[in-house]
Motif scaffolding. Structure first.
Motif, mmCIF file in Angstrom:
data_model
loop_
_atom_site.group_PDB
_atom_site.id
_atom_site.type_symbol
_atom_site.label_atom_id
_atom_site.label_comp_id
_atom_site.label_asym_id
_atom_site.label_seq_id
_atom_site.Cartn_x
_atom_site.Cartn_y
_atom_site.Cartn_z
ATOM 1 N N ASP A 1 35.498 28.307 71.615
ATOM 2 C CA ASP A 1 35.214 28.625 73.017
ATOM 3 C C ASP A 1 33.700 28.611 73.189
ATOM 4 O O ASP A 1 33.013 29.551 72.798
ATOM 5 N N GLN B 1 36.119 18.152 69.930
ATOM 6 C CA GLN B 1 37.458 18.355 69.371
ATOM 7 C C GLN B 1 37.451 19.539 68.412
ATOM 8 O O GLN B 1 37.765 19.419 67.227
ATOM 9 N N ASN B 2 37.090 20.680 68.925
ATOM 10 C CA ASN B 2 36.977 21.887 68.108
ATOM 11 C C ASN B 2 37.660 23.053 68.809
ATOM 12 O O ASN B 2 37.628 23.147 70.040
ATOM 13 N N ASP B 3 38.261 23.917 68.036
ATOM 14 C CA ASP B 3 38.913 25.102 68.604
ATOM 15 C C ASP B 3 37.888 26.220 68.761
ATOM 16 O O ASP B 3 38.044 27.323 68.241
#
Length: 255
Positions: free
Chosen positions: A127, A123-125
């Motif tokens: 890439d 659950q991390n923004d």
């Protein structure tokens, strides 16, 4: 002048070729003149290497610039596919991401550095494709430290001699004495922590992947410090990592 050889013992034309590849990567593409200036070699030499690589798919030409080609990806995929821990660990990494909601990584080592060979983003923004396949210093990486702890002392000294102990943050270990003290603790407890040692505000925990008494790599979970506290790392996350490691090591035994 771009460096051509680390030791001066390699074949000069090969060293020029590898320096050319590295420079193309650093510049994200370049023309013959710029490459020749950067490497301090003749334009004819650069053009000859580029022509050969283009014929084999290792570079492509776009306008006046050359860029690295997909042939590198093809070989990289082959190398990764040959690794037992990659074939045996993908499902475990996927399950860890779902269970923890954090980044899950499968890490191996080569030539004194760690590489992320498979991962999931949680659950991390972030890439993860910008991290996958990249090298990391082992002394400030939880998986890297878990691997180092299971290498012979002589090899650890060689790694430090070659790569040093650069400070990534104010929390990074930067002395041999402190490193060896922590590696001893890792051996005793069976896991390694990274408390904002590589990136500020990011915590991680890693455990070694062993097979037939040899270190194969490491499994790690990483996330923002406010979510992935030391208490959580050493509690539920450690239990989940250990279960996943047992699964991977079992898969390695019966692959």
């Amino acid at each position: 002048m771009e460096r051509i050889s680390k030791t001066g013992k390699g074949i000069k034309s090969d060293e020029t070729l590898f320096a050319l590849i590295e420079t193309l990567r650093e510049l994200d593409g370049a023309g013959v003149t710029e490459l020749a200036d950067r490497l301090d070699v003749a334009k004819s030499t650069v053009h000859g290497h580029l022509t050969s690589m283009r014929e084999h798919g290792f570079v492509v030409k776009r306008g006046r610039e050359y860029h690295l080609g997909l042939a590198f990806f093809d070989y990289g995929q082959y190398v990764r596919g040959q690794m037992g821990i990659f074939r045996s660990g993908m499902q475990a990494v996927d399950e860890l991401e779902k269970a923890t909601g954090e980044m899950a990584w499968l890490i191996t080592h080569e030539n004194g550095k760690a590489m992320y060979i498979y991962g999931r983003g949680g659950q991390n923004d972030i890439d993860i494709n910008t991290i996958l396949g990249t090298w990391a210093y082992m002394h400030c990486n939880s998986g890297g430290k878990a691997i180092l702890a299971h290498l012979p002392d002589e090899e650890i000294h060689q790694i430090v001699d070659e790569h040093g102990l650069p400070a990534r943050t104010e929390n990074t270990i930067t002395t041999r004495e402190a490193l060896f003290e922590e590696l001893e603790q890792i051996r005793e407890q069976g896991y390694a922590l990274n408390r904002s040692e590589d990136l500020k505000g990011v915590h991680a925990i890693g455990i070694p992947l062993m097979f037939e008494g040899e270190i194969q790599g490491a499994l790690s979970i990483a996330g923002p410090a406010h979510r992935l506290s030391q208490e959580r790392c050493e509690g539920e996350v450690l239990d989940q990592l250990r279960a996943a490691t047992d699964e991977i090591e079992l898969n390695l035994a019966y692959r």
